[in-house]
Write a protein that holds these residues in place. Structure first.
Motif, mmCIF file in Angstrom:
data_model
loop_
_atom_site.group_PDB
_atom_site.id
_atom_site.type_symbol
_atom_site.label_atom_id
_atom_site.label_comp_id
_atom_site.label_asym_id
_atom_site.label_seq_id
_atom_site.Cartn_x
_atom_site.Cartn_y
_atom_site.Cartn_z
ATOM 1 N N ILE A 1 1.003 -1.137 0.201
ATOM 2 C CA ILE A 1 0.060 0.046 -0.162
ATOM 3 C C ILE A 1 0.902 1.236 0.171
ATOM 4 O O ILE A 1 0.709 2.269 -0.664
ATOM 5 N N LYS A 2 2.068 1.128 0.809
ATOM 6 C CA LYS A 2 2.868 2.239 0.967
ATOM 7 C C LYS A 2 3.313 2.657 -0.495
ATOM 8 O O LYS A 2 3.703 3.657 -0.924
ATOM 9 N N GLY A 3 3.892 1.507 -1.296
ATOM 10 C CA GLY A 3 4.384 1.670 -2.482
ATOM 11 C C GLY A 3 3.683 2.218 -3.508
ATOM 12 O O GLY A 3 3.857 2.967 -4.227
ATOM 13 N N GLY B 1 11.157 11.664 -8.140
ATOM 14 C CA GLY B 1 11.657 10.783 -6.758
ATOM 15 C C GLY B 1 10.406 9.977 -6.269
ATOM 16 O O GLY B 1 10.727 8.909 -5.680
ATOM 17 N N LEU B 2 9.264 10.620 -6.129
ATOM 18 C CA LEU B 2 8.071 10.034 -5.598
ATOM 19 C C LEU B 2 8.002 8.577 -6.323
ATOM 20 O O LEU B 2 7.621 7.442 -5.870
ATOM 21 N N ALA B 3 7.654 8.674 -7.755
ATOM 22 C CA ALA B 3 7.606 7.511 -8.466
ATOM 23 C C ALA B 3 8.530 6.723 -8.429
ATOM 24 O O ALA B 3 8.383 5.332 -8.339
ATOM 25 N N ALA B 4 10.083 7.017 -8.316
ATOM 26 C CA ALA B 4 11.210 6.055 -8.056
ATOM 27 C C ALA B 4 10.895 5.292 -6.784
ATOM 28 O O ALA B 4 11.186 4.119 -6.862
ATOM 29 N N GLY B 5 10.716 6.055 -5.827
ATOM 30 C CA GLY B 5 10.711 5.489 -4.610
ATOM 31 C C GLY B 5 9.518 4.429 -4.407
ATOM 32 O O GLY B 5 9.411 3.409 -3.696
ATOM 33 N N GLY B 6 8.203 4.688 -4.870
ATOM 34 C CA GLY B 6 7.022 3.757 -5.201
ATOM 35 C C GLY B 6 7.521 2.537 -5.773
ATOM 36 O O GLY B 6 7.189 1.598 -5.396
ATOM 37 N N LEU C 1 10.434 1.385 -6.203
ATOM 38 C CA LEU C 1 11.588 0.552 -5.503
ATOM 39 C C LEU C 1 10.773 -0.136 -4.319
ATOM 40 O O LEU C 1 11.059 -1.392 -4.206
ATOM 41 N N GLN C 2 9.934 0.465 -3.657
ATOM 42 C CA GLN C 2 9.194 -0.283 -2.784
ATOM 43 C C GLN C 2 8.488 -1.554 -3.032
ATOM 44 O O GLN C 2 8.354 -2.309 -2.663
ATOM 45 N N LEU C 3 7.904 -1.157 -4.173
ATOM 46 C CA LEU C 3 6.861 -2.499 -4.974
ATOM 47 C C LEU C 3 7.999 -3.807 -5.437
ATOM 48 O O LEU C 3 7.548 -4.870 -5.265
ATOM 49 N N ARG D 1 13.305 -10.843 -0.989
ATOM 50 C CA ARG D 1 13.959 -9.365 -0.644
ATOM 51 C C ARG D 1 12.831 -8.784 0.440
ATOM 52 O O ARG D 1 13.150 -7.942 1.280
ATOM 53 N N SER D 2 11.692 -9.111 0.283
ATOM 54 C CA SER D 2 10.548 -8.808 1.120
ATOM 55 C C SER D 2 10.919 -8.799 2.434
ATOM 56 O O SER D 2 10.217 -8.201 3.384
#
Length: 321
Positions: A14-16, A53-58, A60-62, A70-71
């Protein structure tokens, strides 16, 4: 096969998705040009970098959630790290020693007890994001003028005098006299005066408005054209209305309405918040005990607002003249 809720992994997914959603929303605003409805052109690059930056962070999280092996290194909402191998090892160890199993330090990743609280927390991010995608992006005009009032760029008490006095300088051969602090506006006034017609366009709108109000005597009778939204407020006559523009300094939070009074016998045919193009001559009038300029309209017609109907101040305008 029985489904087992993995609260930690769901939380990270959800955060991603939220991060990716906000990044996608900002990128859509940038690609369509609607970003300029919220930030000035000088800040657009920073909004664009934030979107990336937000898109890249999301993403990466996904990726960390989906990639095998990795999870387990992700932290759950409670702040503890989850590693399936460690849990499995401890589970076997405790089963061997005590003959029963239990969760690590009482910590479980089953359905979260505070799921309602978590849902409310995520809704604070998801609701504005969904509304941003669902609702159209519109500009602010008369509604903001109602709350802030409209600035007619009242001339300073010393502005517009044709006689040079102590502390004043002469900007040019046409005799636009002003003090040292307003010499840039005097230079702009001289530049405008040399034109056969004054066009109040998007570029230097605020600066030109100040220059006109600073030297109203010199511009009286000059032809002027302007396009803006129609606005009315207390103190105007039935034949008067204001042709306004919204000015943005940095972002939507600091916008301020500016405008010029227009006078015409057919003023009532133009509805509030509609857009109009007017042509006329510069004159002087008194409004709320202040001397301001007005346009004596000779021609007026309905107009369409530009895609970005805001104007932006230019602190370095004098150097470009």
């Amino acid at each position: 096969m029985r489904f087992k809720w993995d609260g930690m992994k769901a939380d990270q997914w959800i955060k991603g998705l939220i991060l990716l959603g906000f990044g996608a929303f900002l990128l859509r605003l940038d690609w369509t040009g609607e970003m300029l409805l919220y930030v000035s052109p000088s800040l657009r690059i920073y909004a664009r970098l934030s979107a990336y930056g937000l898109a890249a962070g999301g993403l990466l999280q996904l990726y960390l959630c989906a990639a095998p092996g990795r999870s387990r290194h992700l932290a759950c909402a409670c702040g503890l790290h989850s590693d399936p191998h460690e849990h499995s090892h401890e589970h076997s160890h405790h089963s061997h020693s005590h003959g029963h199993s239990h969760d690590h330090a009482g910590h479980s990743h089953g359905a979260p007890a505070g799921s309602v609280r978590q849902a409310m927390l995520y809704s604070l991010f998801l609701l504005p994001l969904l509304l941003g995608f669902a609702l159209p992006n519109t500009s602010l005009a008369g509604s903001l003028a109602d709350s802030k009032g409209i600035n007619l760029a009242h001339a300073p008490a010393s502005g517009g005098r044709a006689v040079q006095g102590p502390g004043q300088i002469e900007a040019g051969t046409d005799g636009f006299h002003t003090d040292l602090y307003n010499k840039d506006y005097a230079k702009l006034a001289e530049w405008l005066y040399a034109k056969p017609e004054i066009a109040m366009g998007d570029t230097w709108f605020i600066e030109s408005l100040n220059a006109l109000n600073m030297f109203p005597d010199r511009f009286e009778g000059k032809t002027i054209t302007m396009t803006g939204f129609v606005y009315r407020q207390e103190g105007l006559t039935d034949s008067q209305f204001i042709v306004g523009r919204m000015a943005m300094i940095h972002c939507a939070a600091d916008m301020m309405p500016y405008g010029i009074i227009a006078v015409n016998d057919s003023a009532s045919q133009f509805k509030d918040n509609s857009w109009v193009s007017v042509t006329g001559t510069v004159a002087r009038t008194e409004y709320q005990d202040q001397q301001v300029i007005q346009i004596v309209v000779t021609e007026a017609k309905e107009a369409k607002p530009s895609a970005v109907p805001y104007v932006y101040p230019d602190a370095g305008f004098a150097a470009k003249l």
